[in-house]
Design a protein around this motif. Structure first.
Motif, PDB file in Angstrom:
ATOM      1  N   PRO A  80      48.555  50.075  34.036  1.00 10.26           N
ATOM      2  CA  PRO A  80      48.648  49.380  32.747  1.00 10.26           C
ATOM      3  C   PRO A  80      47.994  48.005  32.758  1.00 10.26           C
ATOM      4  N   VAL A  81      47.997  47.343  33.926  1.00 12.84           N
ATOM      5  CA  VAL A  81      47.397  46.013  34.061  1.00 12.84           C
ATOM      6  C   VAL A  81      46.586  45.995  35.355  1.00 12.84           C
ATOM      7  N   PHE A  82      45.325  45.587  35.270  1.00 14.65           N
ATOM      8  CA  PHE A  82      44.496  45.512  36.474  1.00 14.65           C
ATOM      9  C   PHE A  82      43.246  44.700  36.186  1.00 14.65           C
ATOM     10  N   ARG A  83      42.578  44.316  37.250  1.00 15.06           N
ATOM     11  CA  ARG A  83      41.302  43.617  37.167  1.00 15.06           C
ATOM     12  C   ARG A  83      40.255  44.436  37.904  1.00 15.06           C
ATOM     13  N   ALA A  84      39.108  44.651  37.268  1.00 13.36           N
ATOM     14  CA  ALA A  84      37.989  45.341  37.902  1.00 13.36           C
ATOM     15  C   ALA A  84      36.816  44.384  37.992  1.00 13.36           C
ATOM     16  N   THR A  85      36.331  44.168  39.203  1.00 12.98           N
ATOM     17  CA  THR A  85      35.199  43.269  39.438  1.00 12.98           C
ATOM     18  C   THR A  85      34.101  44.055  40.136  1.00 12.98           C
ATOM     19  N   THR A  86      32.867  43.778  39.777  1.00 12.17           N
ATOM     20  CA  THR A  86      31.740  44.461  40.389  1.00 12.17           C
ATOM     21  C   THR A  86      30.596  43.493  40.605  1.00 12.17           C
TER      22      THR A  86
ATOM     23  N   VAL B  39      42.159  44.146  32.342  1.00 10.74           N
ATOM     24  CA  VAL B  39      42.907  44.975  31.391  1.00 10.74           C
ATOM     25  C   VAL B  39      44.355  44.506  31.415  1.00 10.74           C
ATOM     26  N   HIS B  40      44.819  44.021  30.282  1.00 10.70           N
ATOM     27  CA  HIS B  40      46.170  43.486  30.158  1.00 10.70           C
ATOM     28  C   HIS B  40      47.070  44.485  29.439  1.00 10.70           C
TER      29      HIS B  40
ATOM     30  N   PHE C   9      32.612  47.972  43.619  1.00 12.52           N
ATOM     31  CA  PHE C   9      33.544  47.987  42.484  1.00 12.52           C
ATOM     32  C   PHE C   9      34.935  47.871  43.071  1.00 12.52           C
ATOM     33  N   ARG C  10      35.712  46.853  42.643  1.00  9.06           N
ATOM     34  CA  ARG C  10      37.033  46.617  43.236  1.00  9.06           C
ATOM     35  C   ARG C  10      38.095  46.442  42.162  1.00  9.06           C
ATOM     36  N   VAL C  11      39.184  47.176  42.355  1.00  3.28           N
ATOM     37  CA  VAL C  11      40.341  47.093  41.461  1.00  3.28           C
ATOM     38  C   VAL C  11      41.433  46.304  42.157  1.00  3.28           C
ATOM     39  N   GLU C  12      41.940  45.268  41.483  1.00  2.00           N
ATOM     40  CA  GLU C  12      42.951  44.386  42.052  1.00  2.00           C
ATOM     41  C   GLU C  12      43.949  43.993  40.976  1.00  2.00           C
ATOM     42  N   PRO C  13      45.098  43.453  41.365  1.00  2.00           N
ATOM     43  CA  PRO C  13      46.032  42.902  40.381  1.00  2.00           C
ATOM     44  C   PRO C  13      45.447  41.658  39.717  1.00  2.00           C
ATOM     45  N   ILE C  14      45.889  41.362  38.524  1.00  2.00           N
ATOM     46  CA  ILE C  14      45.522  40.118  37.860  1.00  2.00           C
ATOM     47  C   ILE C  14      46.452  39.026  38.360  1.00  2.00           C
TER      48      ILE C  14
END
Length: 541
Positions: free
Chosen positions: A403-409, A478-479, A535-540
């Motif tokens: 539901p909540v995450f940060r994607a950085t590339t 994504v919040h 491409f990395r998915v992490e907590p906000i």
């Protein structure tokens, strides 16, 4: 000899890739609570219309994939809580030409997976062509090419049953949008090899008027009864039915066995049940969560006087309701915390299994670079007369994982000509992206939104700035409520939020997806490209 060495090398790399996938643990959503309990959803990602089977101590699950390729994901677990993605059953959809461009919402609908006589079988409906079957002796593949079991427009949601006497049957439903008929279930005889149907279909259930939109049936035999589990009432506000009979062709009696009740789990239905090696019963189903897609829940299941009760009967009305948490299934040995993959360093000879194209893939779309450590996505011509990206096939996308995450590339845009563009996108019926684009011999960073892309909506530029560096870090946060925030950095440390927040929306029968595109104006013999470093998915924070 060289060919032998090459074959062994590819085989070793494939095995290492699969092993690496099984070790992945999400940083943003883990259902296993580490204390012998789990929380729902067990997978907070869009695995619509799940079905599963057990072979020994192993559970295997598949789900709808619609137009996304590779299709028919295969997931593996030993405890029903921790799942890993091990492959796909379909590498392209037929007819090839038809699915060479995005056929949003078409393709693979509501599959079933079963194990019979040493082989895995998957049946699925393509609402425009009919019912298909494919099989494999190994769930990781290779799988056979799909066989058309029954041709017919609007035939969907098939599930087989092989009886103890050697006879076989198939239950299926109708898509009203194609067939002009819906809310009924049919059972028909099937050849033991599962390749064709025999005899006449028999209507075994009519959902009008109390159980409208009955669909997604799953066929079982247990303790002398034939059971059909089927959802009714629609995706968002429906419930789960169970039917039973002493004869596969009926007559069937039925009752409601799972409903939302006092919980916040809407539409708790469309799934399958299994018995564990330890004699427990469990049911996996989806919940429709808008932009996040159809996420997966696990419910305890018990039998009461020959009928299943799913979840917990909180209000005492005899109908189960979904649990938000529960004790984990009992298993024979330890099974680690694992999740489907999300992040990807693009350092290997294959991309992560989480990535899918929006249409049948083409080698011209892109390829991994092995030890060079990036995935190259080529700028392909925009579809003729396109007002937006809706018909672009070379989108490399994955599901929202939480539901909540940060994607950085980190990407490097190797632009060559005006009109070339590479972007980081949240894709659905409406979409928004951040991109690099060459215009008037200059490089620009842009944020672009398109509302109602499916209906031909035009793109709107929300932000535009000239930039000199062709290596850039993009970020999408994504919040709660699938509110997306876009940003970029020129050094990977300081990020600037640009454009406007975007409310993500689902696509056609799928949740919103995140990933990449690369397009250009017109055709040329040596177009530019974008090299995706990671491409990395992490907590906000």
């Amino acid at each position: 000899m060289k060919n032998l060495f090459a074959t062994i090398f590819v085989w070793v790399i494939s095995i290492l890739s699969i092993f690496a996938q099984e070790e992945y643990v999400s940083k943003v959503w883990v259902a296993d609570q580490g204390d012998g309990t789990y929380k729902n959803p067990i997978i907070h990602a869009d695995y619509s219309d799940p079905d599963l089977c057990r072979v020994g101590d192993d559970f295997y699950m598949t789900a709808s994939s619609f137009n996304c390729i590779p299709g028919l994901p295969i997931l593996h677990s030993k405890d029903l809580v921790n799942w890993t993605l091990i492959g796909y059953a379909i590498n392209s959809l037929s007819p090839e030409d038809h699915f060479s461009k995005p056929q949003h919402g078409k393709g693979v609908w509501a599959p079933s997976i079963r194990y019979h006589n040493g082989e895995f079988y998957i049946y699925y409906g393509d609402p425009d062509f009919g019912i298909f079957m494919l099989k494999s002796s190994d769930p990781k593949g290779p799988w056979t090419k799909p066989v058309l079991v029954k041709e017919g427009k609007g035939l969907i949601d098939p599930c087989p049953l092989w009886d103890e006497d050697g006879k076989a049957y198939l239950v299926y439903a109708f898509a009203g949008s194609r067939a002009g008929v819906k809310s009924v279930l049919l059972v028909q005889g099937m050849t033991p090899d599962g390749t064709s149907l025999v005899g006449d279909p028999v209507m075994v259930f009519d959902g009008h008027p109390d159980n409208p939109t009955v669909e997604g049936p799953k066929f079982y035999k247990f303790n002398g009864y034939y059971y059909i589990f089927a959802p009714a009432g629609g995706v968002s506000h429906g419930w789960q039915l169970a039917l039973r009979s002493k004869n596969p062709f009926g007559p069937y009696e039925f009752r409601r066995v799972l409903e939302q009740g006092s919980t916040d789990i809407n539409g708790p239905h469309q799934g399958g049940w299994v018995e564990t090696p330890m004699g427990e019963f469990w049911f996996i189903h989806f919940q429709d969560k808008g932009a996040y897609g159809r996420i997966l829940h696990l419910q305890p299941m018990r039998w009461e006087k020959g009928w299943p009760l799913l979840g917990q009967d909180f209000d005492g009305n005899g109908v189960g309701e979904p649990v938000s948490s529960f004790k984990k299934p009992v298993i024979k040995s330890h099974w680690p915390v694992i999740t489907p993959p999300e992040s990807d360093e693009f350092n290997g000879y294959t991309t992560g299994l989480q990535w899918q194209w929006h249409a049948n893939p083409n080698i011209n779309y892109g390829y991994p670079s092995g030890n060079l450590g990036f995935f190259r996505l080529n700028c392909r011509p925009r579809p003729e007369n396109a007002t937006n990206l809706w018909d672009v096939p070379n989108m490399l996308l994955q599901k929202f994982p939480a539901p909540v995450f940060r994607a950085t590339t980190k990407v490097t845009f190797n632009h060559r000509f005006n009109g070339e563009e590479a972007g980081f996108i949240v894709m659905g019926d409406s979409y928004q992206y951040i991109s690099l684009k060459q215009e008037n011999d200059k490089l620009w960073i842009k944020v672009v939104r398109c509302k109602d892309a499916r209906k031909g909506g035009a793109e709107e530029v929300l932000f535009k700035q000239e930039i000199s560096n062709n290596t850039i870090w993009f970020r999408i946060e994504v919040h709660d409520g699938a509110i997306c925030r876009f940003g970029f950095s020129e050094n990977g440390r300081r990020f600037k939020v640009v454009g406007e927040d975007f409310q993500a929306v689902p696509g056609r029968w799928i949740g919103a997806k995140i990933g990449y595109f690369a397009v250009r104006d017109g055709i040329i013999n040596d177009a530019g490209n974008v090299d995706i470093d990671w491409f990395r998915v992490e907590p906000i924070n």
